[in-house]
Design a protein around this motif. Sequence first.
Motif, PDB file in Angstrom:
ATOM      1  N   ILE A 119       0.848  -1.193   0.000  1.00 27.68           N
ATOM      2  CA  ILE A 119       0.000   0.000   0.000  1.00 27.68           C
ATOM      3  C   ILE A 119       0.882   1.240   0.000  1.00 27.68           C
ATOM      4  O   ILE A 119       1.913   1.294   0.676  1.00 27.68           O
ATOM      5  N   VAL A 120       0.472   2.226  -0.792  1.00 29.65           N
ATOM      6  CA  VAL A 120       1.140   3.528  -0.885  1.00 29.65           C
ATOM      7  C   VAL A 120       0.090   4.558  -0.467  1.00 29.65           C
ATOM      8  O   VAL A 120      -0.957   4.674  -1.105  1.00 29.65           O
ATOM      9  N   VAL A 121       0.357   5.281   0.620  1.00 21.80           N
ATOM     10  CA  VAL A 121      -0.641   6.190   1.175  1.00 21.80           C
ATOM     11  C   VAL A 121       0.039   7.457   1.686  1.00 21.80           C
ATOM     12  O   VAL A 121       1.182   7.407   2.155  1.00 21.80           O
ATOM     13  N   LEU A 122      -0.635   8.600   1.572  1.00 26.09           N
ATOM     14  CA  LEU A 122      -0.090   9.835   2.143  1.00 26.09           C
ATOM     15  C   LEU A 122      -0.181   9.730   3.661  1.00 26.09           C
ATOM     16  O   LEU A 122      -1.230   9.395   4.209  1.00 26.09           O
ATOM     17  N   GLY A 123       0.905  10.033   4.330  1.00 27.03           N
ATOM     18  CA  GLY A 123       0.960   9.970   5.790  1.00 27.03           C
ATOM     19  C   GLY A 123       0.464  11.251   6.418  1.00 27.03           C
ATOM     20  O   GLY A 123       1.155  11.857   7.239  1.00 27.03           O
ATOM     21  N   VAL A 124      -0.747  11.658   6.033  1.00 30.56           N
ATOM     22  CA  VAL A 124      -1.337  12.897   6.524  1.00 30.56           C
ATOM     23  C   VAL A 124      -2.762  12.591   6.973  1.00 30.56           C
ATOM     24  O   VAL A 124      -3.604  12.196   6.161  1.00 30.56           O
ATOM     25  N   CYS A 125      -3.035  12.762   8.255  1.00 31.81           N
ATOM     26  CA  CYS A 125      -4.369  12.509   8.785  1.00 31.81           C
ATOM     27  C   CYS A 125      -5.368  13.455   8.124  1.00 31.81           C
ATOM     28  O   CYS A 125      -5.098  14.655   7.984  1.00 31.81           O
ATOM     29  N   THR A 126      -6.504  12.923   7.730  1.00 30.57           N
ATOM     30  CA  THR A 126      -7.516  13.740   7.047  1.00 30.57           C
ATOM     31  C   THR A 126      -8.346  14.578   8.020  1.00 30.57           C
ATOM     32  O   THR A 126      -9.265  15.270   7.603  1.00 30.57           O
ATOM     33  N   HIS A 127      -7.980  14.543   9.287  1.00 28.97           N
ATOM     34  CA  HIS A 127      -8.661  15.400  10.263  1.00 28.97           C
ATOM     35  C   HIS A 127      -8.010  16.776  10.268  1.00 28.97           C
ATOM     36  O   HIS A 127      -8.576  17.728   9.753  1.00 28.97           O
ATOM     37  N   LEU A 128      -6.789  16.875  10.783  1.00 26.11           N
ATOM     38  CA  LEU A 128      -6.108  18.174  10.838  1.00 26.11           C
ATOM     39  C   LEU A 128      -4.672  18.115  10.338  1.00 26.11           C
ATOM     40  O   LEU A 128      -3.884  19.013  10.621  1.00 26.11           O
TER      41      LEU A 128
END
Length: 198
Positions: A119-128
């Motif tokens: 899996i390749v995913v942005l390490g940025v929480c979609t909350h804040l």
Amino acid sequence: MSQDGVNKGRRTLLVGATSAVGAVGAGFLAVPFVGSWMPSEKAKAAGAPAKIDVSKVGAGAMVTAEWRGKPVYVARRTDEMLGKLEGLAGRLKDPDNANKEQQPDYADNVYRSRKPELIVVLGVCTHLGCAPKYHPEVKPEPFDPNWQGGWFCPCHGSRFDLSGRVFSGSPASDNLVIPPYMYEDDNVVIVGVDEETA
């Protein structure tokens, strides 16, 4: 020589010298101004695709790279990890990837990836926008006694499964973003481009 002749010569000399100094000054002002229209090397690099060597990412492990100034997580999931993904749907806010902007078409599946194991995913929480921490082990955690592996955001407690799908009860409303990516070969992932638009 008349007084008028001396003044005209002097005037011509002064006008010429002033014009030359003015032209040089305008050149000094124009160079940084024109240069500001060109993107810096840092800006060029920020938008450039990122190559990630995944050959040494072991089973269950994760590496972090950077693309456009954001962390990109690449994790290698085991068959056991993949087997747990189907059974989590009832605990997730968006188990079917209804928000299509969160992943490219080729990652619109339960694995949210081109190949199930990676899996390749942005390490940025979609909350804040904090960076979630990787907790791949299936074991009780202080933030979830029935933890099945995934990412936990220490800032406000959002939880994501091993496909980056957000758990119900989390402050984040969306799954983690899957960036566009493609495989250069079996060992190299290129983030920022994909085969469909390359």
